[in-house]
Each structure stands twice: as C-alpha cells, then as structure tokens.
Design a protein around this motif. Structure first.
Motif, PDB file in Angstrom:
ATOM      1  N   TYR A  67       0.891  -1.031   0.099  1.00 53.81           N
ATOM      2  CA  TYR A  67      -0.020   0.091   0.049  1.00 53.81           C
ATOM      3  C   TYR A  67       0.914   1.211   0.125  1.00 53.81           C
ATOM      4  N   HIS A  68       0.358   2.389  -0.390  1.00 53.03           N
ATOM      5  CA  HIS A  68       1.054   3.644  -0.461  1.00 53.03           C
ATOM      6  C   HIS A  68      -0.055   4.559  -0.595  1.00 53.03           C
ATOM      7  N   SER A  69       0.559   6.023  -0.047  1.00 54.58           N
ATOM      8  CA  SER A  69      -0.317   7.236  -0.160  1.00 54.58           C
ATOM      9  C   SER A  69      -0.799   7.388  -1.501  1.00 54.58           C
ATOM     10  N   HIS A  70      -1.814   8.020  -1.648  1.00 58.64           N
ATOM     11  CA  HIS A  70      -2.356   8.413  -2.995  1.00 58.64           C
ATOM     12  C   HIS A  70      -3.034   9.841  -2.938  1.00 58.64           C
ATOM     13  N   VAL A  71      -2.520  10.783  -2.512  1.00 60.19           N
ATOM     14  CA  VAL A  71      -2.915  12.284  -2.658  1.00 60.19           C
ATOM     15  C   VAL A  71      -2.123  12.778  -3.782  1.00 60.19           C
ATOM     16  N   HIS A  72      -2.902  13.107  -4.753  1.00 59.76           N
ATOM     17  CA  HIS A  72      -2.027  13.882  -5.900  1.00 59.76           C
ATOM     18  C   HIS A  72      -1.681  15.066  -5.554  1.00 59.76           C
ATOM     19  N   GLY A  73      -0.365  15.332  -5.832  1.00 60.54           N
ATOM     20  CA  GLY A  73       0.510  16.412  -5.800  1.00 60.54           C
ATOM     21  C   GLY A  73       1.446  16.187  -4.348  1.00 60.54           C
ATOM     22  N   SER A  74       1.051  15.111  -3.529  1.00 61.58           N
ATOM     23  CA  SER A  74       1.767  15.022  -2.289  1.00 61.58           C
ATOM     24  C   SER A  74       2.324  13.609  -2.409  1.00 61.58           C
ATOM     25  N   THR A  75       1.969  12.668  -3.270  1.00 61.86           N
ATOM     26  CA  THR A  75       2.385  11.023  -3.143  1.00 61.86           C
ATOM     27  C   THR A  75       3.814  10.930  -2.842  1.00 61.86           C
ATOM     28  N   ASN A  76       4.623  11.545  -3.757  1.00 64.76           N
ATOM     29  CA  ASN A  76       6.032  11.358  -3.590  1.00 64.76           C
ATOM     30  C   ASN A  76       6.736  11.869  -2.331  1.00 64.76           C
ATOM     31  N   LEU A  77       6.091  12.934  -1.662  1.00 66.81           N
ATOM     32  CA  LEU A  77       6.620  13.553  -0.756  1.00 66.81           C
ATOM     33  C   LEU A  77       6.143  12.515   0.692  1.00 66.81           C
ATOM     34  N   GLN A  78       4.941  11.923   0.448  1.00 65.10           N
ATOM     35  CA  GLN A  78       4.422  11.129   1.573  1.00 65.10           C
ATOM     36  C   GLN A  78       5.147   9.561   1.578  1.00 65.10           C
ATOM     37  N   LEU A  79       5.665   9.378   0.271  1.00 70.65           N
ATOM     38  CA  LEU A  79       5.937   7.935  -0.002  1.00 70.65           C
ATOM     39  C   LEU A  79       7.604   8.315   0.395  1.00 70.65           C
ATOM     40  N   MET A  80       8.213   9.303   0.465  1.00 66.77           N
ATOM     41  CA  MET A  80       9.584   9.404   0.796  1.00 66.77           C
ATOM     42  C   MET A  80       9.508   9.533   2.291  1.00 66.77           C
ATOM     43  N   GLY A  81       8.359   9.977   2.882  1.00 69.16           N
ATOM     44  CA  GLY A  81       8.342  10.209   4.304  1.00 69.16           C
ATOM     45  C   GLY A  81       8.088   8.608   5.006  1.00 69.16           C
ATOM     46  N   GLY A  82       7.940   7.773   4.338  1.00 72.72           N
ATOM     47  CA  GLY A  82       7.394   6.521   4.776  1.00 72.72           C
ATOM     48  C   GLY A  82       5.724   5.976   4.936  1.00 72.72           C
ATOM     49  N   LEU A  83       5.214   6.793   4.090  1.00 71.84           N
ATOM     50  CA  LEU A  83       3.836   6.280   4.116  1.00 71.84           C
ATOM     51  C   LEU A  83       3.602   5.402   2.991  1.00 71.84           C
ATOM     52  N   VAL A  84       4.271   3.950   3.215  1.00 71.21           N
ATOM     53  CA  VAL A  84       4.178   2.908   2.226  1.00 71.21           C
ATOM     54  C   VAL A  84       4.472   1.712   3.068  1.00 71.21           C
ATOM     55  N   GLY A  85       4.025   0.497   2.670  1.00 68.28           N
ATOM     56  CA  GLY A  85       4.342  -0.735   3.269  1.00 68.28           C
ATOM     57  C   GLY A  85       3.657  -1.987   2.811  1.00 68.28           C
ATOM     58  N   ALA A  86       4.086  -2.886   3.487  1.00 66.55           N
ATOM     59  CA  ALA A  86       3.355  -4.343   3.020  1.00 66.55           C
ATOM     60  C   ALA A  86       2.562  -5.022   3.750  1.00 66.55           C
ATOM     61  N   ILE A  87       1.538  -5.755   3.109  1.00 64.90           N
ATOM     62  CA  ILE A  87       0.419  -6.273   3.714  1.00 64.90           C
ATOM     63  C   ILE A  87       0.736  -8.025   3.526  1.00 64.90           C
ATOM     64  N   LEU A  88       0.826  -8.732   4.202  1.00 68.14           N
ATOM     65  CA  LEU A  88       1.155 -10.006   4.155  1.00 68.14           C
ATOM     66  C   LEU A  88      -0.360 -11.051   4.354  1.00 68.14           C
ATOM     67  N   VAL A  89      -0.673 -11.735   3.273  1.00 65.47           N
ATOM     68  CA  VAL A  89      -2.155 -12.392   3.515  1.00 65.47           C
ATOM     69  C   VAL A  89      -1.470 -13.822   3.534  1.00 65.47           C
ATOM     70  N   VAL A  90      -1.971 -14.364   4.847  1.00 66.08           N
ATOM     71  CA  VAL A  90      -1.290 -15.912   5.051  1.00 66.08           C
ATOM     72  C   VAL A  90      -2.671 -16.589   4.902  1.00 66.08           C
ATOM     73  N   PRO A  91      -2.357 -17.933   4.678  1.00 70.48           N
ATOM     74  CA  PRO A  91      -3.545 -19.010   4.804  1.00 70.48           C
ATOM     75  C   PRO A  91      -4.518 -19.031   5.951  1.00 70.48           C
ATOM     76  N   ASN A  92      -5.749 -19.152   5.540  1.00 72.70           N
ATOM     77  CA  ASN A  92      -6.603 -19.228   6.958  1.00 72.70           C
ATOM     78  C   ASN A  92      -6.597 -20.443   7.681  1.00 72.70           C
ATOM     79  N   GLU A  93      -6.129 -20.318   8.844  1.00 69.67           N
ATOM     80  CA  GLU A  93      -5.842 -21.299   9.766  1.00 69.67           C
ATOM     81  C   GLU A  93      -6.937 -22.380   9.976  1.00 69.67           C
ATOM     82  N   HIS A  94      -8.188 -21.999   9.801  1.00 67.91           N
ATOM     83  CA  HIS A  94      -9.397 -22.832   9.829  1.00 67.91           C
ATOM     84  C   HIS A  94      -9.827 -23.360   8.428  1.00 67.91           C
TER      85      HIS A  94
END
Length: 84
Positions: free
Chosen positions: A54-81
C-alpha cells in the motif's frame, strides 16, 4: 495532515480500497494524535495468499508522503481454519 491509502493487488471492493477517500489524524484519549491511524480491511476468506503493498495516494503529495515512509507491506497468510 491529510492522506489517502491505495492497495496494490488486493481483491477488495472499491468501498474499502478508495484512493479518493481522504483520511485524517484521529483523537486518542481526547488528544489530537495525527501520527496514529488504524485501518481495518475485510479480506475475503478465499483471498489469494501473498505479499501486497500500500502507499499514499494524494495527488500532488504522493512522492513526498512515500519518501516520508507512508508505504508498507500487507502479508496475507492462509486461513488456519481452512480445510486443506
């Protein structure tokens, strides 16, 4: 500060993954806390496992927010049930 979040590769409804929905800082214990924002997604039980991002998505501010750390990972694992 205002931002929006956009997910890549996730199979979610546009209501959940809406890069045009502006998000604002939240109050905790009656105090402004613009550094904490909790977002929960309803991930379908049959969603493919994998690493998404995921990442920030504000037009005109995306690059500034990405470089500021507003980006990350989401790990989807199998449902244990889930039956294998």
């Amino acid at each position: 500060n205002t931002t929006s979040i956009h997910l890549h590769g996730m199979h979610l409804s546009p209501i959940q993954d809406n890069p045009f929905k502006m998000l604002h800082g939240v109050k905790k214990n009656g105090k402004d806390n613009n550094k904490v924002l909790e977002i929960a997604y309803d991930i379908p039980a049959n969603h493919p496992t994998g690493l998404y991002w995921y990442h920030s998505h504000v037009h005109g501010s995306t690059n500034l927010q990405l470089m500021g750390g507003l980006v990350g990972a989401i790990l989807v694992v199998p449902n244990e049930h889930e039956e294998h």
